[in-house]
Design a protein around this motif. Structure first.
Motif, mmCIF file in Angstrom:
data_model
loop_
_atom_site.group_PDB
_atom_site.id
_atom_site.type_symbol
_atom_site.label_atom_id
_atom_site.label_comp_id
_atom_site.label_asym_id
_atom_site.label_seq_id
_atom_site.Cartn_x
_atom_site.Cartn_y
_atom_site.Cartn_z
ATOM 1 N N UNK A 33 0.824 -1.209 0.000
ATOM 2 C CA UNK A 33 0.000 0.000 0.000
ATOM 3 C C UNK A 33 0.859 1.261 0.000
ATOM 4 N N UNK A 34 2.171 1.068 -0.060
ATOM 5 C CA UNK A 34 3.090 2.190 -0.081
ATOM 6 C C UNK A 34 4.059 2.146 1.085
ATOM 7 N N UNK A 135 0.698 -11.158 -0.337
ATOM 8 C CA UNK A 135 0.513 -10.956 1.100
ATOM 9 C C UNK A 135 1.654 -10.193 1.746
ATOM 10 N N UNK A 136 2.848 -10.217 1.144
ATOM 11 C CA UNK A 136 4.007 -9.511 1.691
ATOM 12 C C UNK A 136 4.754 -8.853 0.537
ATOM 13 N N UNK A 137 5.289 -7.661 0.761
ATOM 14 C CA UNK A 137 5.959 -6.919 -0.310
ATOM 15 C C UNK A 137 7.449 -7.208 -0.384
ATOM 16 N N UNK A 213 0.464 -2.240 -5.259
ATOM 17 C CA UNK A 213 1.450 -2.735 -6.205
ATOM 18 C C UNK A 213 1.998 -4.056 -5.700
ATOM 19 N N UNK A 214 2.505 -4.869 -6.628
ATOM 20 C CA UNK A 214 3.119 -6.130 -6.241
ATOM 21 C C UNK A 214 4.410 -5.885 -5.465
ATOM 22 N N UNK A 488 12.489 -4.629 0.043
ATOM 23 C CA UNK A 488 11.528 -4.462 -1.047
ATOM 24 C C UNK A 488 11.986 -3.382 -2.011
ATOM 25 N N UNK A 489 11.191 -3.174 -3.044
ATOM 26 C CA UNK A 489 11.565 -2.185 -4.051
ATOM 27 C C UNK A 489 10.330 -1.599 -4.710
ATOM 28 N N UNK A 490 10.499 -0.397 -5.243
ATOM 29 C CA UNK A 490 9.480 0.245 -6.066
ATOM 30 C C UNK A 490 9.983 0.250 -7.499
ATOM 31 N N UNK A 491 9.059 0.185 -8.454
ATOM 32 C CA UNK A 491 9.484 0.159 -9.846
ATOM 33 C C UNK A 491 8.358 0.616 -10.752
#
Length: 781
Positions: A33-34, A135-137, A213-214, A488-491
């Motif tokens: 969720x961010x 369930x987990x990022x 996001x995944x 984790x990562x954002x993309x």
């Protein structure tokens, strides 16, 4: 080449102090969720607020403390009473009490049942439902990866291929464009901003979809669409629902009957050809099979020209409006954007196939700011990802299409066609579930429950008492991401951030992380060292980070909490298929011909009557223009919700923002509601031949006539537990959806092909019990 990084410090507090509960602390964390700042007071997570690096605030982001502290948390390992006593009594699943047991007892029992299944029926009898990883990022403590690794080392399992989200297109598109495409790198937002005049939102609601996001969303995709509006772009929404994005961006709405997009597109193709306005040069140079498709389009095969008048009768969009839309696509620098909803129908493969054909006839594929975009810039990561634990090889080599679970359980030994091959359903005796809630997202829940009652053992790792957990035999209490460490990562089209997913609070009650649970069972089964390779979770997290190639030492990264990465200049100029268009001989597509396959000989060779070698309109069994509509006159759309991730968060106080009488809303056009005598806030029964649900009425002109909307994800709650076919009093639409596959090619989910009836409920109905915990009896075991 190492990526340049810019580091931002944001917190002077340590996670160790917060975990000790010394005083109030703020610790960063990343979720689906961010990214958030988590405030911990006296060892308890009290709030989550937007991370200062990301200027985006959402209701879901602020509800995460409620999730961690939910009264639905599973406190101890539990075993269904009759199962613990050796009597099984599968018909009592979802009905009888649980017994709280020690970790040793639960772990021993799980190991015993896994070994029993393997020795009696073989590894193919073990089925995992955890394929998606929502369930987990994180990259390490991720249930689906861990479970695949564990069961692979145990000798194998029956696995799934494809997914519920985009199952039809993911199997079709490699034949047509040479890749799954929907999960491929798309034209950059920079190029869209510089070149596009009109964006068509075809079954696409990005401002809602991209709230989650995944990975860990940085919300840049939402900000890009908002920027497009400021730049003066025009938006057209083609959808049965005038969705949130259309409303915020001021889009023109073209309502289309659900499930008829393919017919609409074919009519537009017919117009382009018969008026001579299509790009013959593009078709000749970059595609194959157009002449064979043309025989169908002009009616030479079946005597039915797929012209605009034909399309209007099916899709409900006037000939005049179809001409205007087609001319807009021709004249403007127009980008056709689409996500996955329109292909979750009967014969869903045809939707994206026909859309590719239309774009080819327009001749705008591979040009800056035009063509097609099947993902809104999703995935296609160009940088180095954090390394993930390898799932390794599955020795059993047994797979089924993801959405076929219910059919498999009901029909062991049945052989089906799938993408040019044959698949025989195994006889599943044990289901192992981690990080998934199939009782909510699988179609035709009543049939699924019948199939589950045939299974010997159901093992589940879960955080809260979801419907699936209540239906299981052995339940392990799992930690939330806030109670474990990960990375984790954002993309978007490249990695934009790396995030240290720091443990924020100590595990609540007796909860353990999935890595520990599986390692303990592996120890009992003799392969713990192979599973863990002697590493702790934090050692794996460090190993994962080191795979990114960043110069910043891991300890510094972990202390700082995140790294913002510099986007590569070439990514900003990326245009999907540009290289292929410039030189198709040097840069062929990975299709059989190396070109766009409007007619595909390979698919044609399979001989599937429900998926021929070219885009085709097939009349669905359930649609508003068919015979069944005389019995059930409303088309149900079960789209993704705005205030939860599938079923995650359905049990939280956030539900008060949108629930009606404590149930999922059913959105009805006011004219239809008036005809049925339904007012805002009424309890409504939505039903068909597969089942019935109770919802709360919401009247809105943003849904077209004869269409109703019930978002997917409400927790299943039977009115009469244990009674087959009883109503769901929580409003889960998958009680009503069909388990029929899209076609023999993809065997994918067709949940959006669903007709229903409605009636106002005047009698008193049972309160929603979806969020009631089962009775848990203490035990000395």
């Amino acid at each position: 080449m190492r990526m340049a990084a810019m580091v931002s410090l944001y917190s002077a507090f340590s996670a160790d102090d917060a975990l000790a509960g010394h005083h109030e602390e703020t610790i960063s964390h990343g979720t689906h969720f961010g990214p958030v700042n988590a405030t911990v007071k006296n060892g308890k997570l009290v709030s989550t607020t937007p991370h200062p690096a990301i200027s985006m605030d959402t209701d879901m982001m602020r509800s995460l403390a409620d999730y961690v502290n939910s009264p639905n948390r599973i406190k101890t390992p539990c075993v269904r009473k009759s199962f613990l006593e050796g009597r099984r009594q599968n018909e009592l699943r979802g009905v009888e009490d649980f017994v709280s047991v020690s970790w040793q007892t639960a772990l021993d029992l799980a190991a015993e049942k896994l070994l029993e299944a393997k020795q009696k029926w073989g590894n193919e009898s073990i089925f995992r439902t955890s394929f998606a990883g929502w369930s987990q990022a994180g990259a390490i403590n991720r249930p689906n990866t861990l479970q695949g690794r564990f069961l692979g080392l145990f000798g194998g399992f029956t696995d799934t291929i494809s997914d519920y989200s985009a199952g039809a297109s993911s199997q079709l598109m490699p034949y047509i464009l040479g890749s799954a495409e929907i999960y491929s790198k798309q034209t950059s937002y920079e190029m869209i901003a510089a070149n596009t005049k009109t964006i068509v939102l075809w079954g696409m609601d990005p401002l809602k979809s991209f709230l989650i996001d995944v990975g860990v969303p940085d919300f840049s995709r939402i900000k890009w669409f908002q920027r497009f509006k400021r730049l003066g772009m025009k938006f057209i929404c083609i959808d049965p629902v005038y969705n949130d994005t259309a409303k915020e961006l001021g889009a023109e709405w073209i309502p289309v009957r659900p499930g008829t997009d393919t017919a609409m597109i074919l009519g537009m193709c017919h117009y382009l050809y018969t008026t001579g306005k299509y790009s013959k040069s593009f078709i000749d140079k970059y595609t194959v099979g157009f002449s064979m498709f043309l025989d169908y389009l002009l009616g030479k095969e079946d005597g039915i020209p797929k012209n605009l008048a034909w399309a209007e009768k099916i899709c409900g969009v006037s000939v005049r409006r179809l001409v205007e839309l087609t001319e807009t696509l021709r004249s403007d620098k127009t980008l056709i954007g689409s996500l996955y909803g329109p292909q979750r129908i009967e014969h869903g493969e045809q939707y994206h196939w026909s859309l590719v054909t239309l774009a080819s006839m327009l001749g705008n594929i591979g040009k800056p700011g035009s063509g097609i975009n099947f993902g809104g810039g999703l995935l296609g990561v160009a940088g180095k990802l954090p390394r993930r634990l390898s799932q390794g090889r599955n020795p059993a080599r047994t797979i089924i299409p993801a959405s076929r679970m219910g059919e498999m359980l009901m029909n062991p030994g049945r052989t089906i066609d799938f993408n040019g091959t044959k698949i025989t359903y195994p006889d599943v005796k044990l289901i192992y579930n981690m990080g998934a809630n199939s009782m909510t997202h699988h179609q035709d829940i009543n049939t699924l429950i019948a199939g589950l009652r045939k299974v010997d053992t159901m093992i589940t790792h879960e955080i809260v008492w979801t419907p699936w957990a209540k239906f299981s035999d052995i339940v392990f209490p799992s930690t939330t991401s806030f109670e474990r460490n990960d990375i984790g990562f954002s993309f978007v089209s490249n990695i934009t951030y790396l995030w240290a997913l720091k443990q924020v609070v100590k595990p609540m009650y007796e909860a353990k992380d999935d890595y520990w649970i599986l390692a303990q069972i592996a120890k009992r089964l003799g392969f713990e060292k192979k599973f863990t390779m002697g590493k702790s979770v934090m050692e794996w997290v460090k190993w994962s980070y080191e795979g990114t190639g960043n110069n910043l030492p891991f300890d510094k990264f972990w202390k700082v909490g995140h790294i913002k990465l510099t986007q590569k200049p070439e990514d900003k100029k990326y245009v999907r298929f540009e290289d292929f268009i410039k030189n198709p001989n040097t840069n062929p597509l990975f299709t059989p011909s190396g070109k766009i396959e409007i007619h595909c000989e390979k698919i044609s060779s399979y001989g599937y009557s429900d998926c021929l070698g070219h885009p085709t309109w097939y009349e669905p069994q359930e649609w508003l223009g068919g015979k069944m509509a005389k019995k059930h006159r409303f088309h149900l759309i079960s789209i993704h919700p705005k205030y939860r991730l599938h079923s995650q968060m359905d049990n939280l106080p956030l539900g008060k923002k949108y629930k009606v009488n404590g149930r999922e809303p059913v959105v009805i056009n006011p004219a239809d509601a008036k005809m049925l005598g339904i007012s805002d806030g009424d309890n409504v029964e939505v039903y068909n031949d597969r089942g019935a649900i109770i919802c709360g009425a919401v009247l809105s002109k943003r849904v077209m006539r004869n269409v109703v909307r019930v978002d997917e994800g409400a927790w299943y709650a039977p009115e009469k537990p244990g009674v087959p076919g009883t109503r769901c009093i929580s409003g889960n639409p998958n009680v009503l959806t069909s388990d029929k596959p899209t076609s023999r090619l993809a065997q994918a989910c067709s949940a959006h092909s669903c007709l229903v009836s409605l009636r106002k409920l005047t009698e008193k109905v049972k309160d929603n019990t979806a969020y009631d915990n089962p009775v848990v009896v203490n035990s000395k075991l």
